[in-house]
Scaffold this motif. Structure first.
Motif, PDB file in Angstrom:
ATOM      1  N   LEU A 158     -29.259 -46.028 -43.983  1.00 50.52           N
ATOM      2  CA  LEU A 158     -28.625 -45.993 -45.292  1.00 50.52           C
ATOM      3  C   LEU A 158     -28.118 -44.569 -45.470  1.00 50.52           C
ATOM      4  CD1 LEU A 158     -31.062 -47.974 -47.707  1.00 50.52           C
ATOM      5  CD2 LEU A 158     -28.995 -48.883 -46.782  1.00 50.52           C
ATOM      6  N   GLU A 159     -28.970 -43.449 -45.521  1.00 46.20           N
ATOM      7  CA  GLU A 159     -28.619 -41.960 -45.798  1.00 46.20           C
ATOM      8  C   GLU A 159     -28.300 -41.245 -44.528  1.00 46.20           C
ATOM      9  OE1 GLU A 159     -30.549 -40.613 -49.469  1.00 46.20           O
ATOM     10  OE2 GLU A 159     -31.939 -42.039 -49.002  1.00 46.20           O
ATOM     11  N   PHE A 160     -27.154 -41.594 -44.319  1.00 46.10           N
ATOM     12  CA  PHE A 160     -26.369 -40.845 -42.881  1.00 46.10           C
ATOM     13  C   PHE A 160     -25.139 -40.465 -43.396  1.00 46.10           C
ATOM     14  CE2 PHE A 160     -24.250 -41.638 -38.641  1.00 46.10           C
ATOM     15  CZ  PHE A 160     -25.082 -40.302 -38.294  1.00 46.10           C
ATOM     16  N   HIS A 161     -24.792 -39.171 -43.110  1.00 46.63           N
ATOM     17  CA  HIS A 161     -23.460 -38.655 -43.768  1.00 46.63           C
ATOM     18  C   HIS A 161     -23.174 -37.274 -42.972  1.00 46.63           C
ATOM     19  CE1 HIS A 161     -26.263 -36.173 -45.862  1.00 46.63           C
ATOM     20  NE2 HIS A 161     -26.977 -37.373 -46.498  1.00 46.63           N
ATOM     21  N   SER A 184     -35.232 -42.061 -45.556  1.00 46.59           N
ATOM     22  CA  SER A 184     -34.703 -41.495 -44.231  1.00 46.59           C
ATOM     23  C   SER A 184     -33.270 -41.145 -44.157  1.00 46.59           C
ATOM     24  CB  SER A 184     -34.536 -42.962 -43.363  1.00 46.59           C
ATOM     25  OG  SER A 184     -34.537 -42.920 -41.962  1.00 46.59           O
ATOM     26  N   VAL A 185     -33.337 -40.012 -43.962  1.00 48.48           N
ATOM     27  CA  VAL A 185     -31.957 -39.087 -44.236  1.00 48.48           C
ATOM     28  C   VAL A 185     -31.636 -38.350 -43.160  1.00 48.48           C
ATOM     29  CG1 VAL A 185     -30.681 -37.497 -45.797  1.00 48.48           C
ATOM     30  CG2 VAL A 185     -32.684 -38.880 -46.829  1.00 48.48           C
ATOM     31  N   LEU A 186     -30.438 -38.364 -42.686  1.00 50.43           N
ATOM     32  CA  LEU A 186     -29.947 -37.231 -41.377  1.00 50.43           C
ATOM     33  C   LEU A 186     -28.265 -37.055 -41.560  1.00 50.43           C
ATOM     34  CD1 LEU A 186     -31.040 -36.141 -38.968  1.00 50.43           C
ATOM     35  CD2 LEU A 186     -30.050 -37.913 -37.809  1.00 50.43           C
ATOM     36  N   THR A 187     -28.028 -35.905 -41.135  1.00 48.19           N
ATOM     37  CA  THR A 187     -26.500 -35.567 -41.033  1.00 48.19           C
ATOM     38  C   THR A 187     -26.044 -35.938 -39.888  1.00 48.19           C
ATOM     39  OG1 THR A 187     -26.755 -33.262 -40.331  1.00 48.19           O
ATOM     40  CG2 THR A 187     -26.923 -33.760 -42.640  1.00 48.19           C
ATOM     41  N   TYR A 188     -24.545 -36.174 -39.952  1.00 47.10           N
ATOM     42  CA  TYR A 188     -24.043 -36.391 -38.422  1.00 47.10           C
ATOM     43  C   TYR A 188     -24.342 -35.295 -37.451  1.00 47.10           C
ATOM     44  CZ  TYR A 188     -21.198 -40.653 -39.598  1.00 47.10           C
ATOM     45  OH  TYR A 188     -20.840 -41.978 -39.953  1.00 47.10           O
ATOM     46  N   PRO A 202     -34.638 -35.622 -21.425  1.00 54.66           N
ATOM     47  CA  PRO A 202     -34.678 -37.184 -21.789  1.00 54.66           C
ATOM     48  C   PRO A 202     -36.076 -37.482 -21.912  1.00 54.66           C
ATOM     49  CG  PRO A 202     -33.466 -36.764 -19.695  1.00 54.66           C
ATOM     50  CD  PRO A 202     -34.086 -35.375 -19.897  1.00 54.66           C
ATOM     51  N   ARG A 203     -36.117 -38.186 -23.173  1.00 56.78           N
ATOM     52  CA  ARG A 203     -37.640 -38.564 -23.713  1.00 56.78           C
ATOM     53  C   ARG A 203     -37.551 -40.285 -23.750  1.00 56.78           C
ATOM     54  NH1 ARG A 203     -39.809 -36.526 -28.572  1.00 56.78           N
ATOM     55  NH2 ARG A 203     -37.922 -36.621 -29.400  1.00 56.78           N
ATOM     56  N   PHE A 204     -36.353 -40.606 -23.822  1.00 64.85           N
ATOM     57  CA  PHE A 204     -36.431 -42.161 -24.191  1.00 64.85           C
ATOM     58  C   PHE A 204     -35.385 -43.041 -23.180  1.00 64.85           C
ATOM     59  CE2 PHE A 204     -36.970 -39.781 -28.224  1.00 64.85           C
ATOM     60  CZ  PHE A 204     -38.054 -40.632 -28.758  1.00 64.85           C
ATOM     61  N   PRO A 205     -35.669 -42.893 -21.876  1.00 63.29           N
ATOM     62  CA  PRO A 205     -34.985 -43.829 -20.963  1.00 63.29           C
ATOM     63  C   PRO A 205     -35.227 -45.166 -21.195  1.00 63.29           C
ATOM     64  CG  PRO A 205     -36.795 -42.606 -19.885  1.00 63.29           C
ATOM     65  CD  PRO A 205     -36.794 -42.020 -21.318  1.00 63.29           C
ATOM     66  N   ASN A 206     -33.825 -45.813 -21.132  1.00 57.48           N
ATOM     67  CA  ASN A 206     -34.127 -47.293 -21.253  1.00 57.48           C
ATOM     68  C   ASN A 206     -34.810 -47.806 -22.467  1.00 57.48           C
ATOM     69  OD1 ASN A 206     -32.812 -47.462 -19.050  1.00 57.48           O
ATOM     70  ND2 ASN A 206     -34.574 -47.905 -17.548  1.00 57.48           N
ATOM     71  N   ALA A 207     -34.535 -46.918 -23.517  1.00 56.18           N
ATOM     72  CA  ALA A 207     -35.220 -47.456 -24.911  1.00 56.18           C
ATOM     73  C   ALA A 207     -34.340 -46.850 -26.270  1.00 56.18           C
ATOM     74  CB  ALA A 207     -36.566 -46.444 -24.916  1.00 56.18           C
ATOM     75  N   ARG A 208     -34.562 -47.353 -27.277  1.00 53.26           N
ATOM     76  CA  ARG A 208     -33.919 -46.962 -28.417  1.00 53.26           C
ATOM     77  C   ARG A 208     -34.713 -45.896 -29.190  1.00 53.26           C
ATOM     78  NH1 ARG A 208     -32.209 -49.669 -33.330  1.00 53.26           N
ATOM     79  NH2 ARG A 208     -33.862 -51.347 -32.967  1.00 53.26           N
ATOM     80  N   PHE A 209     -34.068 -44.939 -29.899  1.00 55.22           N
ATOM     81  CA  PHE A 209     -34.744 -43.951 -30.567  1.00 55.22           C
ATOM     82  C   PHE A 209     -34.105 -43.789 -31.849  1.00 55.22           C
ATOM     83  CE2 PHE A 209     -32.313 -40.464 -28.746  1.00 55.22           C
ATOM     84  CZ  PHE A 209     -32.001 -39.514 -29.539  1.00 55.22           C
ATOM     85  N   THR A 210     -34.722 -43.213 -33.080  1.00 55.57           N
ATOM     86  CA  THR A 210     -33.649 -43.066 -34.180  1.00 55.57           C
ATOM     87  C   THR A 210     -34.396 -41.616 -34.508  1.00 55.57           C
ATOM     88  OG1 THR A 210     -33.472 -43.617 -36.310  1.00 55.57           O
ATOM     89  CG2 THR A 210     -35.463 -43.968 -35.578  1.00 55.57           C
ATOM     90  N   ALA A 211     -33.851 -41.064 -35.479  1.00 58.89           N
ATOM     91  CA  ALA A 211     -34.004 -39.570 -35.994  1.00 58.89           C
ATOM     92  C   ALA A 211     -33.693 -39.387 -37.222  1.00 58.89           C
ATOM     93  CB  ALA A 211     -33.343 -38.690 -34.978  1.00 58.89           C
ATOM     94  N   ALA A 212     -34.447 -38.803 -38.200  1.00 64.70           N
ATOM     95  CA  ALA A 212     -34.309 -38.321 -39.676  1.00 64.70           C
ATOM     96  C   ALA A 212     -35.091 -37.089 -39.796  1.00 64.70           C
ATOM     97  CB  ALA A 212     -34.647 -39.503 -40.395  1.00 64.70           C
ATOM     98  N   TYR A 213     -34.965 -36.623 -41.091  1.00 65.38           N
ATOM     99  CA  TYR A 213     -35.811 -35.368 -41.620  1.00 65.38           C
ATOM    100  C   TYR A 213     -37.106 -35.825 -41.657  1.00 65.38           C
ATOM    101  CZ  TYR A 213     -31.154 -33.510 -41.614  1.00 65.38           C
ATOM    102  OH  TYR A 213     -29.713 -33.184 -41.257  1.00 65.38           O
TER     103      TYR A 213
END
Length: 213
Positions: A158-161, A184-188, A202-213
Motif C-alpha cells: 500500500l504505502e509505496f511512493h 509497511s512503508v518504503l520509497t521508490y 545476492p541474498r535471495f537467489p530464486n526467491a522473492r523478497f520485500t523491503a520496508a522501513y
C-alpha cells in the motif's frame, strides 16, 4: 562493477534503479521503447531500444550483461508474465546467462491470513489487472526450474511512493515488513537501494523478497 540492463529504465522505479546503480559505479544500459524520451537519465547511461517480451531483444542485450532488471509499468495484464516467460525461455538457452531481478507487485504479498492482498474484497479494482499480471509473472519464475537465476522484488502493498533516499530498509520474504504501528512503508528511492544491494551481494537467489522501513 556489474553490467546491468534495466528494462523500463524510463519509469518511476526503473529510473531510480538506474540512477542508484550508476552512482555506485555500475555500467547501466537503459532498455526502453522510446530512447528519445529518456534524456533525463544520467549521461553515462547507454540508452537503447529494448523489449523484455522480445526474445531477440533479450538475447542481444544479454550478451554483455551480468544482471537484467525488469522494471516495467503501465502495461496490460499480459506484459509482466510475457516478459518473465521470455526472459526465462531465452536466457536458459545461453551458456552463461545474466541474473534476472524482476520488480514485482506488492499485492502478491500475503496478508496475516496467508492470502494475497490482491484477493482482499476491498482491493482497488483499477489495480487488479496489473496485480494479477505480476502474480502470474511470479508464478513463471517459481516454476522455471534450472538454468536461470532470478529474484522477484515486491514493494509494500500500500504505502509505496517517491520520496527520500535514506539508504535504510529491512527485508522479508512473502509477508510485508511492518513497523511498530503495523505499517509497511518504503520509497521508490530506497527500493532502488535494496535492489542494487541485491545485485552487489545476492541474498535471495530464486526467491522473492520485500523491503520496508
Amino acid at each position: 562493477m556489474s553490467n546491468i540492463v534495466v528494462f523500463g529504465a524510463g519509469g518511476t522505479a526503473g529510473s531510480r534503479i538506474t540512477d542508484e546503480a550508476v552512482n555506485r559505479g555500475h555500467r547501466v544500459t537503459a532498455a526502453v521503447r522510446r530512447p528519445e524520451a529518456t534524456s533525463y537519465l544520467s549521461g553515462s547511461v547507454r540508452t537503447v531500444t529494448g523489449d523484455a517480451t522480445s526474445a531477440r531483444s533479450v538475447r542481444e542485450l544479454a550478451a554483455d550483461a551480468d544482471v537484467m532488471v525488469v522494471a516495467l509499468g503501465g502495461g496490460e495484464r499480459e506484459l509482466w508474465p510475457d516478459a518473465a516467460q521470455t526472459l526465462v525461455d531465452t536466457l536458459r538457452e545461453l551458456p552463461d546467462p545474466p541474473r534476472v531481478i524482476h520488480v514485482g507487485g506488492g499485492a502478491t504479498l500475503l496478508t496475516p491470513k496467508g492470502t494475497p492482498y490482491l484477493d482482499e474484497p476491498d482491493f482497488p479494482e483499477e489495480y487488479r489487472d496489473a496485480a494479477l499480471g505480476q502474480a502470474e509473472a511470479l508464478a513463471v519464475y517459481r516454476s522455471s526450474g534450472d538454468g536461470v537465476t532470478w529474484t522477484y522484488v515486491s514493494p509494500p502493498p500500500l504505502e509505496f511512493h517517491p520520496g527520500e533516499r535514506t539508504g535504510h530498509y529491512r527485508t522479508g520474504t512473502d509477508h510485508p515488513v511492518t513497523d511498530e504501528q503495523g505499517r509497511s512503508v518504503l520509497t521508490y528511492e530506497d527500493l532502488a537501494v535494496a535492489i542494487v544491494d541485491e545485485i552487489e551481494n545476492p541474498r535471495f537467489p530464486n526467491a522473492r523478497f520485500t523491503a520496508a522501513y
